[in-house]
Design an enzyme around this catalytic site. Sequence first.
Site, mmCIF file in Angstrom:
data_model
loop_
_atom_site.group_PDB
_atom_site.id
_atom_site.type_symbol
_atom_site.label_atom_id
_atom_site.label_comp_id
_atom_site.label_asym_id
_atom_site.label_seq_id
_atom_site.Cartn_x
_atom_site.Cartn_y
_atom_site.Cartn_z
ATOM 1 N N HIS A 17 2.581 -1.210 -0.969
ATOM 2 C CA HIS A 17 1.365 -1.480 -0.074
ATOM 3 C C HIS A 17 1.672 -0.889 1.079
ATOM 4 O O HIS A 17 2.808 -1.113 1.843
ATOM 5 C CB HIS A 17 1.402 -3.031 -0.101
ATOM 6 C CG HIS A 17 0.007 -3.740 0.562
ATOM 7 N ND1 HIS A 17 -0.209 -4.906 0.609
ATOM 8 C CD2 HIS A 17 -1.144 -2.875 0.748
ATOM 9 C CE1 HIS A 17 -1.386 -4.945 1.203
ATOM 10 N NE2 HIS A 17 -1.694 -3.984 1.427
ATOM 11 N N LEU A 18 1.052 -0.139 1.518
ATOM 12 C CA LEU A 18 1.008 0.800 2.757
ATOM 13 C C LEU A 18 1.635 0.155 3.943
ATOM 14 O O LEU A 18 1.289 -0.883 4.461
ATOM 15 C CB LEU A 18 -0.142 1.671 3.048
ATOM 16 C CG LEU A 18 0.061 2.648 4.397
ATOM 17 C CD1 LEU A 18 1.113 3.666 3.877
ATOM 18 C CD2 LEU A 18 -1.160 3.302 4.513
ATOM 19 N N HIS A 19 2.816 0.427 4.524
ATOM 20 C CA HIS A 19 3.517 0.056 5.555
ATOM 21 C C HIS A 19 4.457 0.877 6.201
ATOM 22 O O HIS A 19 5.064 1.902 5.337
ATOM 23 C CB HIS A 19 4.180 -1.681 5.150
ATOM 24 C CG HIS A 19 5.408 -1.307 4.353
ATOM 25 N ND1 HIS A 19 5.097 -1.019 2.844
ATOM 26 C CD2 HIS A 19 6.778 -1.194 4.384
ATOM 27 C CE1 HIS A 19 6.369 -1.080 2.221
ATOM 28 N NE2 HIS A 19 7.412 -1.055 3.110
ATOM 29 N N LEU A 20 4.890 1.038 7.416
ATOM 30 C CA LEU A 20 5.785 1.461 8.063
ATOM 31 C C LEU A 20 6.843 0.421 8.591
ATOM 32 O O LEU A 20 6.292 -0.516 8.890
ATOM 33 C CB LEU A 20 5.263 2.326 9.224
ATOM 34 C CG LEU A 20 4.583 3.808 8.745
ATOM 35 C CD1 LEU A 20 3.332 3.614 8.178
ATOM 36 C CD2 LEU A 20 4.379 4.596 9.971
ATOM 37 N N GLN A 76 1.448 2.589 -1.383
ATOM 38 C CA GLN A 76 2.614 3.397 -0.221
ATOM 39 C C GLN A 76 2.418 4.798 -0.214
ATOM 40 O O GLN A 76 3.415 5.491 -0.756
ATOM 41 C CB GLN A 76 4.086 2.652 -0.622
ATOM 42 C CG GLN A 76 4.991 3.349 0.316
ATOM 43 C CD GLN A 76 4.957 2.256 1.796
ATOM 44 O OE1 GLN A 76 3.804 1.915 2.136
ATOM 45 N NE2 GLN A 76 6.128 2.457 2.586
#
Length: 402
Positions: free
Chosen positions: A233-236, A196
């Site tokens: 865990h990369l998220h927008l 993230q």
Amino acid sequence: MSGNRYTGCSLQQVSPMAVPHDSHETSYLLPPNSKDWEGRGIPDFVYGQEELVLEGIQWPRVAPGLPEDSLPPSRFDSVLCSAWRQRVELGLFRYRLGELQTQTLPGAVGFVAQLNVERGAQRRRPQSISSVKQAFDPALFNFTKIRPGEVLFRLLREPHLPGALQQEDILVMINVSPLEWGHVLLVPEPTRGLPQRLLPGALRAGVEAVLLSSHPGFRVGFNSLGGLASVNHLHLHGYYLAHRLPVEGAPSEPLDPGGHLHLLQAVPAPGFLFYTSGPGPDLEALIGRVCRATDYLTDREIAHNLFVTRGAPPGKTSPSSALTGVRVILWARKSSFGVKEGEAFNVALCELAGHLPVKTSQDFSSLTEAAALALIQDCLLPPAQAEEVQAALVALIAQDEQ
């Protein structure tokens, strides 16, 4: 108290923002039998420059909730909302989100408070986070482990759009513990196992999603680790909120001679304001500046939150100012690892922007502007550290100009 009627995704209302079930959206709906979901593949939502809506998106003149003043939904709104609505009917969320009780708290700020008991009680427990720079751990919950039906579509830009060579493969999926109608996650290709930490391609997708929507209340945001991100865990996040927020038109002052970085002066909390009037070189430059700023903060273990909304240009603006471009607001804040169970709300991207999802009826009925400000200000950096961060970001922006 006011209901949330001016919305792109309401099940309860029929308005111009409601979605006609026509042929262009059919492929975004799941087949009736859940056994067919796995092999279905993910539909692509391919968009071009002409769909990035820059002008004419405004709040209704009289009051939010008068549908005759609203624009018809864009193709993005129609597709997202119809697919999201179907997942509600299929029971893929942790709870069925009804129309949320909503009130604007009395006072100068204009906080929008909403009662969302189910999210407070039923959302997934946040992961154990100890560092803003923590590495991705494939053993923990991540977005490769979701059910196939949770993914709505893949967001793809046409190849000739500016910056397309750095295109991220962005999946748009439901947030199973929604804050509001249409709450989705924008996730760069999950199998890459990205932690993230904000990346340019993810931010570009977030800004362009705001421009793809014809609803003035579709916003996008990012929480860093230590800034209440619950999954590393990369998220927008993206969601519809049918209310103006304080940050859309709050006044600001320039921090650099080129006018690329501004200090958002008004409460709820001072933040760094970046602004773009639309796609092209100006947007690409903004994405670079914002990501250099978030890299600086991450590398120094400074938690942060980011909010993307249509808004007024920087300067001496007012809450009624025209939404002529996109504001990206960045807040550096104290790290907070874990959730404070006893508070009326937890401070992350939407709270800093003035949207307060409240966990209990008692807190919702008793919450005051002063109490909300106290909770938010308790999460901000001490003044000396805030000044140090400001000086460093001004220096970063100055390097860009050389």
